[in-house]
Structure formats: structure tokens, C-alpha cells
Design an enzyme around this catalytic site. Structure first.
Site, short mmCIF file in Angstrom:
data_model
loop_
_atom_site.label_atom_id
_atom_site.label_comp_id
_atom_site.label_asym_id
_atom_site.label_seq_id
_atom_site.Cartn_x
_atom_site.Cartn_y
_atom_site.Cartn_z
N TYR A 1 4.58 -45.11 13.33
CA TYR A 1 5.38 -44.26 14.35
C TYR A 1 6.56 -45.69 13.83
O TYR A 1 7.66 -45.84 15.10
CB TYR A 1 6.17 -43.06 14.91
N LYS B 1 -10.49 -45.01 14.82
CA LYS B 1 -11.33 -45.70 13.17
C LYS B 1 -11.32 -46.77 13.31
O LYS B 1 -10.53 -47.51 12.33
CB LYS B 1 -9.57 -44.50 12.14
N ASP C 1 -11.88 -38.67 11.28
CA ASP C 1 -12.26 -37.69 10.44
C ASP C 1 -13.42 -36.87 11.17
O ASP C 1 -13.56 -35.66 10.90
CB ASP C 1 -13.00 -38.58 9.00
N ASP D 1 -0.93 -36.21 16.57
CA ASP D 1 0.15 -36.04 15.95
C ASP D 1 -0.46 -35.01 14.63
O ASP D 1 -0.51 -33.70 14.56
CB ASP D 1 1.59 -36.45 14.51
N ASP E 1 -1.76 -30.74 15.53
CA ASP E 1 -1.51 -29.62 14.73
C ASP E 1 -2.38 -28.56 14.50
O ASP E 1 -2.76 -27.67 14.52
CB ASP E 1 -0.27 -29.37 12.93
P1 ATP Z 1 8.46 -30.67 11.32
O1 ATP Z 1 7.61 -32.05 10.48
O2 ATP Z 1 9.52 -30.38 12.24
O3 ATP Z 1 6.87 -30.57 12.72
P2 ATP Z 1 6.82 -29.01 10.27
O4 ATP Z 1 6.57 -28.98 8.62
O5 ATP Z 1 5.80 -29.39 10.38
O6 ATP Z 1 7.78 -29.62 10.67
P3 ATP Z 1 7.53 -26.64 10.93
O7 ATP Z 1 8.44 -26.20 11.30
O8 ATP Z 1 7.02 -26.82 12.64
O9 ATP Z 1 7.06 -26.92 9.97
O10 ATP Z 1 6.68 -24.94 10.75
C1 ATP Z 1 5.41 -25.05 10.26
C2 ATP Z 1 4.87 -23.98 9.50
O11 ATP Z 1 4.29 -22.92 11.15
C3 ATP Z 1 6.28 -22.91 8.80
O12 ATP Z 1 5.12 -21.82 8.38
C4 ATP Z 1 6.57 -21.97 9.94
O13 ATP Z 1 6.98 -20.89 9.52
C5 ATP Z 1 5.23 -21.94 11.00
N1 ATP Z 1 5.86 -22.34 12.07
C6 ATP Z 1 6.64 -22.61 13.28
N2 ATP Z 1 7.03 -22.60 13.82
C7 ATP Z 1 6.58 -20.85 14.60
C8 ATP Z 1 7.00 -20.49 15.72
N3 ATP Z 1 7.60 -20.73 16.60
N4 ATP Z 1 6.55 -18.98 15.34
C9 ATP Z 1 6.00 -18.76 14.39
N5 ATP Z 1 5.63 -19.82 13.20
C10 ATP Z 1 6.35 -20.79 13.46
#
Ligand code: ATP
Length: 365
Positions: free
Chosen positions: A141, A202, A235, A259, A263
Site C-alpha cells: 500500500y 512469505k 498461505d 488486510d 477479513d
Molecule cells: P472496502 O474495499 O471499502 O473495504 P469491501 O469491498 O471490502 O469494501 P464492504 O463494504 O466492507 O466491502 O462490504 C463487503 C460485504 O460485507 C458487503 O456485502 C456488505 O454488505 C457486507 N457488510 C459490510 N459491513 C457490514 C455490516 N456492518 N453489516 C452487515 N453487512 C456488512
């Protein structure tokens, strides 16, 4: 009397909704602060050609910390396409507001705790409690990218391996940043009585950059004899997190891996609606839910505000009010444990504001 001064940055999409719920909880907890609203996000890109106006930077400089919702970010070509004609041809380029804040304020630690609250139907396993320390200012980043390798790069030894006409991104890893993030992770482990740090890397492929990262991590680990250090390839870490997430305590890693892993770990504890985060520097910090602006669910009062509420608890803790932070987290745990209020991501029908009220009601007693 307000004791703190917080920059309040709702941003785009679900940002404003989840922050409003978090505010209900902060108020109910008796947290005394002045909140100064700041402009940030896609709206300001479309209006001013800058998603992070200079006045917002100034606001951050004049506050103790910032609380942030989310911003919509799009690839540069889409961003340029949406820029109004009056702003074109002025050399304006899109760059992520949040990445700029992290870099400009040197918020080098990104801390993302992922905790499985008892009673959460989305838990992959009960008992998961992983804190991810992600380096926040460099790595993939760094923002050094070229859509074509500049010809002068080919004068450097090793570059002959890179195909002519390739687009490239630079992965910069420094000793300084690796040392700081490792120090933050081991300090946290010591303060909270946590036993193990797993460094995820890695280095078998990214020999030089991750080699340097690991070298610094080992050096720092040497100063914390009571805390164990494991090393794991990225991995394998993904596989192990799914096989047996309870083997992890603290994960320490570079920017992009952090990052992605955060998730993944959020997914183990009910999803992004349960993943808070803190971006911490030497004397400033920004707190935000780990999720993005979630345009697919924005404006419908269905986003889960728990990630934002837990981020608020982290802010309160960082501002020195540990007891209050613990009470906010306990209120969240109680609401989830009771199972009476559940947002759609938990299989329920309750809204963002309803969840905010439920947590707030546990504090206002
Ligand atoms: P970014 O790149 O900005 O982090 P992203 O592409 O990872 O965004 P998000 O906006 O975090 O995407 O959302 C990913 C998925 O998780 C979507 O389907 C969204 O609806 C769901 N989501 C995100 N936050 C919530 C929340 N607080 N409650 C319920 N669902 C959520």
C-alpha cells in the site's frame, strides 16, 4: 464538561448509520467528548476533486483522535470518469482518503481484534479471540505504482526479469516500520497477558522484503522473553485459521496480508459487522469499523453497527478510560448473548438503530 475532542468522520454508505448507533452507545456510557464533524469521502471527490479536503486534515490536527465510518473508493479510471468536467484537466488524481490519513499521520499500527462473542450465530467456533497487528503505512500500500515500467528502471540489475510493458507496484518494507509494528504487537501481548505472537509472512518467495520483516520481528521478540513467537507462511496461515483458529492469539503481519487476514478472521466471528479496528500512531489515532461503505446495504437501516460500537470502545480505551471501554464491550456481549436483538447478518430482522439502542440500554441502567 467534554474531556476529549474527537474528529467525527461519518463518510459514505453505511458509515453515517453505524456511527450514529455508536454515538448512542458512547452517550449512554457517559463518555464526555466534543465531536467535531469533518468532510470526507466520495461526495467530496465529486464536489471538489478531493475526498480528503485540507480542512479535514486541519481538523484532525486539532483533535485528540478521529472516529471514522467508511468511504467509497473506486479504481482510478472509474474515479476519473465520474469527476465532473469542470474539474478535469487540472492534474487531479484520485487517492484513497483513509490510506492518506494513515500515511500522513503515521498511524503505523492497524489493530483488528476478532472475538467470537458467546451466542453469536455467525461464530465459526466459540472461543476465538485473535488480535491482528497489521503494518499500516507501507508494503503493497505504499502507493508507488506505474501503469508501465519506466524505461530508466531497466538500468537496475534484476529488472530484466520484468516483462517490458508490465504494470508494476512496489512493495516497500523498512526496518523502522517493521520494528514499530512488532513492538506494538509485543507490547500489547505483554500488557494484556497474551502468550503468543504469530508472524505471518512469505519470506520463502519475498525473500528480501519479508526476510527483513522477519529479522526485525525476531529482534523485537528477543526483548519479550515471556511471549512466544511462531512464524507462518501466509498461505498456511489461511489454512490453519480454518482448521484450528484457537491456535492463534496475536497475528503480526505486513499491510496487504493483514488486510486479507482481517477479513478472513472477521468471517470466523460473524462477519464484517463484528470487526472493529484502530489505526494508531505515536500521538494520534483513528478508529473505524474494518468494513467498507457497503453500498449494497446502505441507507436501509440494516447494517450491523457492532463493529463501529466496538471501535468506539477501542477509542475510549485509547483515550485512557479503560473501565468505560470494558463496560461498552460487556454491553455488546450481553446483547449478543441474550439473542433478542439481531441484525440481518445475524439472521435477524432488527435494524442498525435498534441494535445501537439495545447496547445503549445496557449502559444507561
Ligand atoms: P472496502 O474495499 O471499502 O473495504 P469491501 O469491498 O471490502 O469494501 P464492504 O463494504 O466492507 O466491502 O462490504 C463487503 C460485504 O460485507 C458487503 O456485502 C456488505 O454488505 C457486507 N457488510 C459490510 N459491513 C457490514 C455490516 N456492518 N453489516 C452487515 N453487512 C456488512
Amino acid at each position: 464538561m467534554a474531556r476529549h475532542k474527537v474528529a467525527w468522520l461519518p463518510g459514505d454508505g453505511i458509515g453515517p448509520e453505524v456511527l450514529e448507533a455508536a454515538r448512542m452507545v458512547l452517550d449512554a456510557s457517559g463518555f464526555l467528548s466534543e465531536y467535531l464533524a469533518g468532510d470526507i469521502g466520495w461526495r467530496f471527490w465529486l464536489k471538489e476533486g478531493n475526498p480528503l479536503p485540507e480542512r479535514t486534515i486541519e481538523l484532525l490536527r486539532n483533535t485528540d483522535c478521529a472516529f471514522f465510518g467508511a468511504v467509497t473508493s473506486k479504481p482510478p479510471t472509474d474515479a476519473m470518469r465520474e469527476l465532473p468536467p469542470r474539474l478535469r484537466g487540472k492534474g487531479i488524481r484520485y487517492s484513497s482518503a483513509i490510506i492518506r490519513i494513515r500515511q500522513q499521520f503515521e498511524l503505523f499500527t492497524c489493530l483488528r481484534p476478532c472475538k467470537a462473542f458467546a451466542g453469536n450465530p455467525g461464530n465459526y467456533r466459540d472461543g476465538i479471540d485473535i488480535a491482528i497487528f497489521r503494518e499500516n503505512t507501507e508494503g503493497m500500500y505504499s502507493g508507488a505504482e506505474w501503469d508501465r515500467v519506466p524505461p530508466e528502471f531497466y538500468t537496475v540489475r534484476g529488472m530484466e526479469r520484468v516483462a517490458k510493458g508490465a504494470a508494476i507496484s512496489l512493495r516497500a518494507i523498512t526496518r523502522t516500520a517493521s520494528n514499530r509494528i512488532a513492538g506494538a504487537a509485543f507490547d500489547y501481548a505483554r500488557k494484556r497477558g497474551r502468550g503468543r505472537v504469530t508472524a505471518v509472512h512469505k519470506a520463502n518467495v519475498l525473500r528480501t522484503t519479508d526476510g527483513l520483516f522477519l529479522d526485525e520481528v525476531r529482534r523485537v521478540a528477543g526483548e519479550y522473553g515471556e511471549i512466544g513467537l511462531d512464524e507462518m507462511h501466509i498461505d498456511n496461515a489461511c489454512l490453519q485459521l480454518l482448521r484450528d483458529p484457537l491456535q492463534f492469539d496475536i497475528i503480526l503481519t505486513t499491510n496487504l496480508f493483514g488486510d486479507i487476514l482481517s477479513d478472513l478472521c472477521a468471517g470466523l466471528v460473524g462477519g464484517l459487522g463484528f470487526a472493529p479496528s484502530a489505526n494508531i500512531g505515536r500521538d494520534y489515532a483513528l478508529f473505524e469499523p474494518a468494513h467498507g461503505s457497503a453500498p449494497d446495504i446502505a441507507g436501509r437501516d440494516i447494517a450491523n453497527p457492532v463493529a463501529a460500537i466496538l471501535s468506539a470502545a477501542m477509542m475510549v480505551d485509547w483515550l485512557g478510560e479503560e473501565g468505560r471501554a470494558k463496560r461498552i464491550e460487556a454491553a455488546v456481549a450481553e446483547v449478543i448473548g441474550e439473542g433478542k436483538v439481531r441484525t440481518p447478518d445475524m439472521g435477524g430482522k432488527d435494524g442498525t438503530s435498534e441494535m445501537g439502542r439495545a447496547v445503549a440500554s445496557k449502559l444507561g441502567r
